[in-house]
Write a protein that holds these residues in place. Structure first.
Motif, PDB file in Angstrom:
ATOM      1  N   SER A  24      65.712 135.495 107.452  1.00  0.00           N
ATOM      2  CA  SER A  24      65.835 134.040 107.538  1.00  0.00           C
ATOM      3  C   SER A  24      64.530 133.337 107.860  1.00  0.00           C
ATOM      4  N   PRO A  28      60.404 134.003 104.627  1.00  0.00           N
ATOM      5  CA  PRO A  28      59.838 132.777 104.043  1.00  0.00           C
ATOM      6  C   PRO A  28      58.421 132.485 104.507  1.00  0.00           C
ATOM      7  N   THR A  67      60.727 125.966  99.661  1.00  0.00           N
ATOM      8  CA  THR A  67      61.397 126.771 100.681  1.00  0.00           C
ATOM      9  C   THR A  67      62.639 126.064 101.202  1.00  0.00           C
ATOM     10  N   THR A  70      65.541 126.214  98.621  1.00  0.00           N
ATOM     11  CA  THR A  70      66.085 127.566  98.526  1.00  0.00           C
ATOM     12  C   THR A  70      66.917 127.920  99.747  1.00  0.00           C
ATOM     13  N   GLN A  71      66.391 127.604 100.932  1.00  0.00           N
ATOM     14  CA  GLN A  71      67.088 127.948 102.171  1.00  0.00           C
ATOM     15  C   GLN A  71      68.382 127.146 102.336  1.00  0.00           C
ATOM     16  N   ASN A  75      71.924 128.952 102.373  1.00  0.00           N
ATOM     17  CA  ASN A  75      72.721 128.914 103.602  1.00  0.00           C
ATOM     18  C   ASN A  75      74.011 128.126 103.418  1.00  0.00           C
ATOM     19  N   LYS A 113      69.188 125.023 109.674  1.00  0.00           N
ATOM     20  CA  LYS A 113      68.393 126.207 109.349  1.00  0.00           C
ATOM     21  C   LYS A 113      67.250 125.853 108.406  1.00  0.00           C
ATOM     22  N   GLY A 114      67.558 125.041 107.385  1.00  0.00           N
ATOM     23  CA  GLY A 114      66.527 124.639 106.439  1.00  0.00           C
ATOM     24  C   GLY A 114      65.420 123.839 107.095  1.00  0.00           C
ATOM     25  N   ILE A 117      63.147 126.133 109.184  1.00  0.00           N
ATOM     26  CA  ILE A 117      62.222 126.864 108.312  1.00  0.00           C
ATOM     27  C   ILE A 117      61.149 125.926 107.769  1.00  0.00           C
TER      28      ILE A 117
END
Length: 253
Positions: A24, A28, A67, A70-71, A75, A113-114, A117
């Motif tokens: 996770s 990345p 990123t 995608t994340q 998720n 979460k995104g 990141i």
């Protein structure tokens, strides 16, 4: 509003991130670092600047957006697909929890979460290139709206998918090409007029362009148009999810 239910779903999903830190977070960061090494150093040494900004700094918003998309999609999709796959979705649907509360829990966790990141990638980028943020507030607006919108999009994919192959179809085969062709690593002004016109049909162009404007005040598309396109996509995703919840599409069968 059952905040306890929202919190339970949210915390359960966030716990998955802690259990899979290598996949996770670390993965990345390493991937983005390689982008900076390859593109920023190898290609950047041949391209001195793009519209007055060093090439390494120019591609930073595009890498963050790549990123983030995608994340958030990954998720958002796995969060709702896995309960379907294991059959625990029926326990959630039969509990005294509204559909909006389920949506807030899953999408809120995916967006969080995104964003985490995205911030880590931004910090990582600062070690490789000189970054300046001309409009911090607008940067946060673009970041949050994009995270929420594509987490909703991922949720739609998770409900729609019947297999892991379908689950990975959009994140792996569609999103990366759109991101690479959406001006992440170049300005569309470098393209011939025909391909500039074609690029405007790529929704990712508006995300990258608006996000890059918040950094360096340079954009391929008017920032207000970019903001409007994100808002439009957000409304479309909410409408589709509303229809899914109303009809029980692939949730109750």
């Amino acid at each position: 509003m059952n905040f306890e239910a929202v919190k339970s779903i949210y915390m359960f999903e966030m716990a998955r991130m802690r259990r899979t830190l290598l996949q996770s977070v670390i993965s990345p960061v390493i991937t983005t670092s390689l982008y900076f090494i390859v593109f920023g150093t190898a290609i950047g040494s041949r391209i001195q600047s793009v519209e007055g900004v060093s090439y390494g700094a120019f591609i930073t918003p595009g890498l963050i957006m790549l990123t983030l998309l995608t994340q958030c999609i990954g998720n958002g999709s796995i969060g709702i697909y896995f309960p379907k796959f294991t059959g625990t979705i029926y326990e959630i649907l039969s509990a005294p929890v509204a559909m909006t509360e389920i949506l807030l829990g899953y999408v809120g966790a995916a967006a969080s979460k995104g964003l985490i990141i995205g911030v880590i990638i931004l910090i990582t980028a600062s070690f490789f290139v000189d970054i300046r943020i001309a409009h911090p507030f607008m940067m946060v607006v673009f970041l949050v709206l994009t995270a929420v919108t594509f987490s909703l999009f991922g949720f739609i994919i998770g409900v729609w998918a019947k297999s892991f192959e379908q689950l990975n179809l959009v994140p792996m085969l569609i999103v990366p090409p759109l991101t690479f062709l959406g001006g992440s690593f170049y300005s569309i002004n470098m393209l011939p007029p025909f391909w500039q016109a074609v690029s405007h049909f790529n929704p990712v162009l508006y995300l990258v362009s608006g996000f890059r404007w918040s950094f360096y005040e340079i954009a391929d598309v008017n920032p207000l148009i970019s903001l409007g396109m994100i808002g439009l996509f957000l409304v479309i995703c909410l409408s589709v999810i509303g229809w899914m919840f109303k009809t029980g599409y692939r949730l109750r069968s």
